[in-house]
Design an enzyme around this catalytic site. Structure first.
Site, short mmCIF file in Angstrom:
data_model
loop_
_atom_site.label_atom_id
_atom_site.label_comp_id
_atom_site.label_asym_id
_atom_site.label_seq_id
_atom_site.Cartn_x
_atom_site.Cartn_y
_atom_site.Cartn_z
N ARG A 16 -23.50 43.32 -13.05
CA ARG A 16 -25.08 43.51 -12.67
C ARG A 16 -24.92 43.33 -11.14
NH1 ARG A 16 -29.72 41.35 -16.36
NH2 ARG A 16 -30.74 43.03 -15.50
N PRO A 17 -24.05 44.45 -10.40
CA PRO A 17 -24.13 44.45 -8.94
C PRO A 17 -25.39 44.73 -8.10
CG PRO A 17 -22.78 46.44 -9.81
CD PRO A 17 -23.41 45.43 -11.05
N ILE A 18 -25.20 44.57 -6.83
CA ILE A 18 -26.39 45.00 -6.27
C ILE A 18 -26.29 46.02 -5.03
CG2 ILE A 18 -27.67 42.96 -6.77
CD1 ILE A 18 -26.95 41.98 -3.76
N ASP A 19 -25.01 46.92 -5.22
CA ASP A 19 -24.56 47.76 -4.18
C ASP A 19 -25.48 48.91 -4.04
OD1 ASP A 19 -23.69 48.19 -7.04
OD2 ASP A 19 -22.68 50.07 -6.24
N ILE A 24 -25.45 51.16 -20.57
CA ILE A 24 -26.11 50.75 -19.28
C ILE A 24 -25.51 49.40 -19.01
CG2 ILE A 24 -28.27 50.01 -18.15
CD1 ILE A 24 -28.43 52.73 -19.19
N CYS A 58 -25.17 36.37 -14.46
CA CYS A 58 -24.54 37.74 -15.00
C CYS A 58 -24.23 37.66 -16.33
CB CYS A 58 -23.09 37.64 -14.20
SG CYS A 58 -23.01 37.45 -12.59
N ARG A 73 -32.46 36.79 -11.78
CA ARG A 73 -31.83 37.89 -11.26
C ARG A 73 -32.57 38.82 -10.72
NH1 ARG A 73 -27.56 42.21 -10.31
NH2 ARG A 73 -29.16 43.98 -10.24
N ASP A 106 -32.72 47.32 -23.41
CA ASP A 106 -33.43 46.06 -23.83
C ASP A 106 -33.55 45.97 -25.34
OD1 ASP A 106 -33.06 45.26 -21.17
OD2 ASP A 106 -35.06 45.29 -20.70
N ARG A 114 -37.72 33.47 -21.47
CA ARG A 114 -37.86 34.18 -20.32
C ARG A 114 -38.69 35.50 -20.38
NH1 ARG A 114 -32.66 36.43 -18.97
NH2 ARG A 114 -33.90 37.70 -17.65
N LYS A 162 -43.13 41.80 -18.54
CA LYS A 162 -42.61 40.96 -17.60
C LYS A 162 -41.92 41.73 -16.62
CE LYS A 162 -38.00 39.89 -18.60
NZ LYS A 162 -37.01 40.16 -17.53
N ASN A 163 -41.27 42.99 -16.85
CA ASN A 163 -40.53 43.68 -16.02
C ASN A 163 -41.59 44.41 -15.01
OD1 ASN A 163 -38.17 42.80 -17.10
ND2 ASN A 163 -37.53 44.62 -17.87
C1 UD1 Z 1 -34.06 46.18 -15.17
C2 UD1 Z 1 -34.64 45.33 -16.13
C3 UD1 Z 1 -33.71 45.07 -17.44
C4 UD1 Z 1 -33.13 46.47 -18.04
C5 UD1 Z 1 -32.60 47.10 -17.11
C6 UD1 Z 1 -32.12 48.45 -17.51
C7 UD1 Z 1 -36.09 44.02 -14.88
C8 UD1 Z 1 -36.54 42.82 -14.21
N1 UD1 Z 1 -35.25 44.17 -15.45
O1 UD1 Z 1 -32.81 45.67 -14.59
O2 UD1 Z 1 -34.49 44.38 -18.32
O3 UD1 Z 1 -32.26 46.03 -18.86
O4 UD1 Z 1 -33.43 47.56 -15.85
O5 UD1 Z 1 -33.31 49.18 -18.14
O6 UD1 Z 1 -36.70 45.01 -14.61
N2 UD1 Z 1 -26.32 48.46 -11.26
C9 UD1 Z 1 -25.15 49.03 -10.19
N3 UD1 Z 1 -25.59 48.61 -9.02
C10 UD1 Z 1 -26.89 48.27 -8.52
C11 UD1 Z 1 -27.71 48.01 -9.50
C12 UD1 Z 1 -27.59 48.47 -10.74
O7 UD1 Z 1 -24.06 49.22 -10.32
O8 UD1 Z 1 -26.91 47.93 -7.37
C13 UD1 Z 1 -25.90 48.97 -12.65
C14 UD1 Z 1 -26.16 47.84 -13.40
O9 UD1 Z 1 -24.79 46.89 -13.30
C15 UD1 Z 1 -26.35 48.12 -14.58
C16 UD1 Z 1 -27.01 49.41 -14.43
O10 UD1 Z 1 -26.93 49.87 -13.16
O11 UD1 Z 1 -25.03 48.55 -15.31
C17 UD1 Z 1 -28.60 49.30 -14.75
O12 UD1 Z 1 -29.15 48.45 -13.75
P1 UD1 Z 1 -30.56 48.48 -13.19
O13 UD1 Z 1 -31.37 49.72 -13.71
O14 UD1 Z 1 -30.59 48.12 -11.79
O15 UD1 Z 1 -31.20 47.23 -14.21
P2 UD1 Z 1 -32.00 45.96 -13.21
O16 UD1 Z 1 -33.01 46.48 -12.50
O17 UD1 Z 1 -31.13 44.90 -13.09
#
Ligand code: UD1
Length: 418
Positions: A121-124, A328, A116, A92, A306, A398, A22-23
């Site tokens: 799960r921010p996007i900063d 994480i 959430c 997401r 995961d 999902r 999926k990912n």
């Molecule tokens: C992806 C995977 C998810 C997996 C995760 C970690 C997909 C579709 N999903 O999610 O299954 O659990 O990797 O291996 O591939 N963070 C921030 N700011 C950001 C982005 C992330 O602070 O802009 C933080 C998140 O809140 C979290 C950590 O970084 O605590 C890891 O997030 P990230 O690696 O981005 O995970 P995803 O890409 O959302």
């Protein structure tokens, strides 16, 4: 309400095949936005998240059809750069369309992604990286207005954390950018390599320089290609766990041997015997699992967050104590209260969970709160005495393709009731 009904304590035995990842499928579908020409994508799992990504693509103007596990995508024409709130909220990881749209059209209007369930799960990090690559971003009324009128400009950037999604967004944006992008502290998950392999086949210039450094030389155009998505390492590990908690012995085909390596020490500590070759693995579990010790979730090649919930079900029925440290996501213990309903002995404090294994779990009505937590409850149902009913299947659907059919084929007594 739809539910899975499981009569536990059946020792699993037999052979099954792992679905596509999926990912990997999701960012590759977003990558299709970058390409002019036909993409033939094999091994795409039938999952609601994949359906949500396909809906976004067709909303953007792409032509898509599915033939079995294959998606055929033509994104020659992209008609809009805006994705509605409804489509964004279905999944997401829709944020990964940001980099692709910016690179292809110089513009993206998206609502901030919802959902959430496992923490903030921010996007900063995504936004910072896009800004660094020359994008102007403003936020108004829950919408992000992003423009890169002169295109994506390559430069050296460093992620504050190796975010999987932010790394994917940089790969997508920079592949069609101007000049060279050097990305430091990039995520190293197998899905990143799979996305890069796909983009490379479409004409992108991407080099892995080691130590989390990726170099991307932007090109003017990407073309179509034929590609096979890798197998899903978390689903593969979940089926291993199904054998483990039932004292079973199974063979798994299309097994992503290298990608599952980070969880093998835990299976071995539990007393499971594992033999694998290139894409097949055999696992034989002892009648009672031993303790897996301490599990600390980490970015790849560490123990995957995961797989934390499924591993916790294994620890719940194993001998002795196991300790989990979730580093994480901040809110990833929602399965604990449900496992406790079934008799598990777990205490949590903040990011730490202490699991004292019990001899038996007992069937109960339990509710999935997120995808992997839901899988953990199905595993608990397989291990428990009596009948377990798992609700909120939308979370499990999902990420797991036909989970009840796969487990039934191994001798589990599990049924979906609508
Ligand atoms: C992806 C995977 C998810 C997996 C995760 C970690 C997909 C579709 N999903 O999610 O299954 O659990 O990797 O291996 O591939 N963070 C921030 N700011 C950001 C982005 C992330 O602070 O802009 C933080 C998140 O809140 C979290 C950590 O970084 O605590 C890891 O997030 P990230 O690696 O981005 O995970 P995803 O890409 O959302």
């Amino acid at each position: 309400m739809e539910k899975l009904t499981i009569c536990g304590k059946k020792r699993l035995n037999g052979t099954l095949s792992v679905q596509g990842s999926k990912n990997s499928t999701l960012p590759i579908i977003a990558a299709a936005v970058l390409c002019e020409g036909e993409i033939i994508l094999h091994n795409c799992p039938h999952l609601t998240d994949v359906g949500a990504a396909v809906n976004i693509l067709s909303h953007l103007g792409c032509k898509i059809r599915r033939e079995g596990d294959t998606l055929i995508i033509d994104s020659t024409n992209i008609e809009t750069s805006e994705i509605s709130e409804k489509l964004m909220h279905e999944m997401r990881s829709s944020i990964v369309f940001l980099g692709a749209l910016l690179a292809r059209t110089g513009k993206a209007v998206l609502s901030t992604p919802g959902g959430c369930e496992i923490g903030l799960r921010p996007i900063d990090l995504h936004l910072r990286a896009m800004r660094d690559l020359g994008t102007a971003i403003s936020e108004e009324g829950g919408k992000l207005f992003c423009t890169a009128p002169d295109g994506i400009r390559g430069r050296e950037i460093t992620l504050a954390f190796p975010s999987v999604g932010a790394t994917e967004n940089v790969l997508l944006a920079a592949s069609l950018g101007k000049g060279r992008t050097i990305l430091n502290n990039a995520a190293r998950e197998p899905e990143i390599k799979n996305l890069a392999d796909f983009l490379t086949l479409c004409g992108a210039k991407i080099y892995f320089a080691g130590e989390g450094k990726i170099i991307i030389d932007g090109v003017k155009k990407l073309h179509g290609c034929e590609f096979r998505v890798i197998s899903d390492r978390i689903v593969a590990a979940t089926y291993m766990a199904a054998a483990a908690v039932t004292g079973g012995e199974i063979d798994i085909l299309n097994f992503p041997v290298n990608d599952v390596t980070p969880v093998l020490p835990q299976f071995e500590a539990c007393g499971c015997k594992i033999v694998s070759d290139e894409n097949r693995m055999h696992i034989k579990a002892p009648s009672r699992l031993k303790s897996m010790g301490t599990v600390r979730t980490m970015p790849y090649p560490g123990f995957p967050t995961d797989f934390q919930a499924p591993a916790m079900t294994m620890a719940s029925v194993a001998e002795g104590t196991a300790i989990f440290i979730e580093t994480i996501f901040e809110s990833r213990y929602k399965h604990v209260s449900e496992l406790k309903k079934m008799g598990a002995n777990i205490t949590t404090q903040g990011t730490v969970a202490v699991v004292q294994g019990v001899k038996r779990l007992t069937g109960a009505k339990v509710y999935a709160e997120d995808l992997r937590g839901g899988a953990a409850l199905v595993l608990a149902g397989l291990a428990a005495e009596g009948k377990t009913e798992v609700y909120n299947l939308k979370h499990i659907d999902r990420g797991y393709e036909k989970i009840e059919e796969k487990l039934s084929s191994l001798g589990a007594e599990i049924e979906r009731e609508v």
